[in-house]
Design a protein around this motif. Structure first.
Motif, PDB file in Angstrom:
ATOM      1  N   UNK A  36       0.835  -1.205   0.000  1.00 26.81           N
ATOM      2  CA  UNK A  36       0.000   0.000   0.000  1.00 26.81           C
ATOM      3  C   UNK A  36       0.867   1.252   0.000  1.00 26.81           C
ATOM      4  N   UNK A  37       2.088   1.135   0.518  1.00 24.40           N
ATOM      5  CA  UNK A  37       3.014   2.272   0.556  1.00 24.40           C
ATOM      6  C   UNK A  37       3.477   2.636  -0.851  1.00 24.40           C
ATOM      7  N   UNK A  38       3.832   1.627  -1.635  1.00 24.96           N
ATOM      8  CA  UNK A  38       4.288   1.862  -3.009  1.00 24.96           C
ATOM      9  C   UNK A  38       3.139   1.856  -4.011  1.00 24.96           C
ATOM     10  N   UNK A  39       2.012   1.291  -3.597  1.00 27.97           N
ATOM     11  CA  UNK A  39       0.872   1.206  -4.502  1.00 27.97           C
ATOM     12  C   UNK A  39       1.081   0.235  -5.637  1.00 27.97           C
ATOM     13  N   UNK A  40       1.798  -0.858  -5.369  1.00 27.61           N
ATOM     14  CA  UNK A  40       2.086  -1.830  -6.411  1.00 27.61           C
ATOM     15  C   UNK A  40       2.417  -3.180  -5.794  1.00 27.61           C
ATOM     16  N   UNK A  41       2.451  -4.175  -6.631  1.00 27.28           N
ATOM     17  CA  UNK A  41       2.889  -5.505  -6.214  1.00 27.28           C
ATOM     18  C   UNK A  41       4.395  -5.599  -6.372  1.00 27.28           C
ATOM     19  N   UNK A 127      10.689   2.721   3.510  1.00 28.92           N
ATOM     20  CA  UNK A 127       9.489   2.585   4.335  1.00 28.92           C
ATOM     21  C   UNK A 127       8.776   1.276   4.019  1.00 28.92           C
ATOM     22  N   UNK A 128       8.635   0.992   2.725  1.00 29.80           N
ATOM     23  CA  UNK A 128       8.012  -0.270   2.314  1.00 29.80           C
ATOM     24  C   UNK A 128       8.763  -1.465   2.877  1.00 29.80           C
TER      25      UNK A 128
END
Length: 289
Positions: A36-41, A127-128
């Motif tokens: 959710x931090x990077x908005x990607x898999x 952070x991720x």
């Protein structure tokens, strides 16, 4: 007598086969986490040792193995042939049975796809890593999950990432092994004036300089850094050699014990493949029993 000799030889053969059999059971799988931090898999590779059983309660130490610039989570398994090395070291007793996690932090198209392990504009990778990635994979696999059983290492950009992560989070890792580490980037040359993705990662390496971190470390920080075992390994013909030498002496001046090895070689997979044979036992020796 012939029958006795035959039975003895057969017994030795079966024992040898049984001893060798577990090596064929280690695997490397590709997995992913949703961030959710990077908005990607985010994909990652995971090495699971022979005998690993998802239904068992047995837990293992973990090593985070980071790739370099232009790389992906697949590099260590495909180009680095790490599975063969790990299997051999476990069989010889030089390496404890471990789980090895290889996260994805880049792409070959470095000017259009963001590489790097640090927080950058629109991509807070550090952070991720600590808030999402590490907790999720250590819960998903049978990992002990404490400082005493967690190590980090990597090559080039991954060597720098491993070092800076261990500096900024010394409570998380028992040891850090940097191979040909990209530990600083003072050379922001004119060719990088276009602010593409390569410029951004080079800038992030400069902003997260592992050398500056040692220069600016106060006594409290130095005391925490002393709880990590440090190893810097770089080839004598590597263009990044000076960085490993400089951080070695800076740490010595602050009383932070560390090892430096300068071996024959340059910035190449041949060098990093052999470096694994030093790096993995180093991590293993520094795990708690």
């Amino acid at each position: 007598m012939k029958k006795l000799i035959f039975c003895s030889l057969l017994g030795l053969f079966l024992c040898a086969a049984a001893a060798a059999q577990p090596l064929r059971n280690s695997v490397i799988n590709t997995d992913n986490v949703q961030s959710s931090i990077l908005g990607e898999q985010v994909d990652f590779n995971v090495y699971l040792p022979a005998g690993y059983d998802a239904s068992s309660d047995q837990t293992y130490p973990v090593i985070y193995l980071l790739h370099g610039l232009y790389g992906t989570n697949l590099d260590w398994a495909t180009t680095g042939h790490m599975k063969n090395v790990v299997d051999e070291l476990i069989a010889s007793g030089e390496l404890r049975k471990v789980i090895i996690i290889m996260p994805d932090a880049g792409d070959n198209d470095v000017r259009n796809v963001q590489n790097g392990y640090f927080n950058m504009p629109d991509r807070p990778y550090e952070d991720f890593f600590f808030q999402e990635f590490l907790p999720q994979v250590e819960k998903r696999y049978h990992i002990v999950g404490d400082k005493e059983h967690r190590a980090i290492m990597g090559l080039s950009m991954g060597g720098g990432g491993s070092t800076v992560y261990s500096q900024r989070h010394p409570d998380m890792f028992s040891s850090c092994y940097s191979m040909s580490g990209w530990l600083d980037n003072e050379d922001m040359t004119a060719k990088d004036v276009p602010h593409d993705k390569l410029y951004i990662v080079r800038q992030s390496v400069r902003e997260h300089s592992a050398l500056d971190f040692i220069d600016n470390a106060d006594e409290e920080t130095v005391a925490k850094l002393r709880t990590v075992k440090w190893f810097f390994d770089c080839g004598d013909d590597d263009y990044l050699l000076k960085l490993s030498v400089d951080i070695h002496f800076k740490m010595n001046e602050k009383g932070i014990k560390n090892e430096l090895r300068v071996r024959d070689g340059w910035h190449s997979w041949e060098y990093w493949h052999t470096a694994l044979r030093l790096a993995l036992p180093f991590a293993s020796r520094n795990f708690a029993l």
